[in-house]
Design an enzyme around this catalytic site. Sequence first.
Site: not given
Ligand code: GLA
Length: 396
Positions: A43, A133, A137, A180
Site C-alpha cells: 500500500e 478504497g 473511480s 488500480d
Molecule cells: C489509490 C491509488 C493507487 C495506490 C493506492 C494506495 O488507490 O489509486 O495507485 O497508490 O491508493 O496503495
Amino acid sequence: MAHDSQEKQKYATAAADLLCSQFGPGSPNGFVSVPGRINLIGEHIDYHGLPVLPMALQRRVNIAFRARSDGQVRAISGCYGERQFSLCPDPQPGPPGDWSNYLKAAMQAVATRWKLTIGLDAAIVSDLPPAAGLSSSSALLVAFTLALLETNGFRPTVAELMDILPDGEQFVGTRGGGMDHAAVLACQSGCALRIQFDPLDLSAIPIPSGWSFLVAHSLTTAEKSGAVNAEYNARRTAGISGLQKLGLSSYREAIDRRSLGELTAFAGRLPDLESRSFLHVVTEAFRVQECLRALRREDIRDFGRLLTASHASLRDQLLVSHPSLDELVQSALDAGALGARLTGAGFGGCAIILSHMEDRDRLRGELANRYYARRSGFDPERHLFFAAPSAGALRA
Ligand code: GLA
C-alpha cells in the site's frame, strides 16, 4: 463462473434499460464491465515504482453505450444523474469531485494516443461502493476509456492502456500509481496479480481455495477529491523527498541492494515526515516479498501477520488510517481474524479481513455484532461482503 456471467448479464440488461429510458430506444453497440479491487499488500508504494499485490472483485462498474455521430458525449449514472460535453482532447474540468471529471479524464488520456471522432451515449450501473478504497473511480475511468476506444474502433492492449491511464488520473488531481488500472484490467479469476512497474510485468498468483477475504466498510467514506487528494499527494512527495535527502536514486534500487536493517537505520537521518514515509515504504516493500513467499507456502498465518503489520505501518508511520478503520481492524482481530488491514489509499473506506474459509461466516456475524451494531447506516449487503478473486475487464 456461471454465477459471474449471470451477474454480468443482469448488469448488462440494467445498463441497456437505463440507456433506453434516458436517451431513447435502441440497442447498445457495446457493453463494458470493469471490476473494483482490493489490495492484499503493497500500500502506498506503487507510485514509487515498487511491486504490489491487488485482487479484482466481483463488484463492477458496467457501461452500456452506443455511438453518436455529432461528437457529443452524454452519460447517465444510475446514482449521480446525467452529464453532457463535447468530444475534445483538452476538456475543462467540472466542479471538483464531480463524477463527470472521470469521464473527461478518460477522454483526455485516450486523446494523447488515439484520435477520437465518434461520441457516445453511455449508461452506467455499478454495485461498487464509492469512496470506499475499492477503486470505484479508477474502474469508472477505465470503463469509460474502453467504451470510448471501442466506439472509435480501437482495441488496445493492457500495456498500451497502462501507458496512458495512471497519468490520466492527474486530471482529477490524484498523482497516483498504476496499481488500480492494472488490477481492474488484467487480474485473472481465482488469482491475485503481482504487478511490477518499469517495465510493467504482471503475474497471476493463485489464492489458496481455503483462504477467505472479507471486505468490511468502516462506514467512513474517503472521497478521492479535495482534502483526501491533498493528503494522498503529500505522502508521495514526502516519500520522494526522503529518498532524495538520503542521496538514493530509487526505492527499487535501495531495496534490491540494501538490507531492511540498513534502510531502517537510514530513516533515522531524516526529518519526521520523510522518515515516517521512508520507513513505511521500505518495510511495506519487504512485506510484499514476504507475502509472496507466504502465499507460495500457503502459510495463511504468516500472510495474516503481514497484513496486520501493514495496517500498523499505515496507521503509525504513514498516518493514512482513520480511527474507525483502526477500530474495525481491531474488532476483526478480536473476533479471531488471522490478519486485517485497511485497503486502498486509506483515510476511511474498507478493511480486508483474512480467515480460513470455514471461519468466515462466524467472523462476519461477530463483526456485525462487534463493530456495526453500534453504528447507523449499516447495510450488510453493501458494507460487509466476501471478496471473490475475479477477472479484470480484459481477462476471462
Ligand atoms: C489509490 C491509488 C493507487 C495506490 C493506492 C494506495 O488507490 O489509486 O495507485 O497508490 O491508493 O496503495
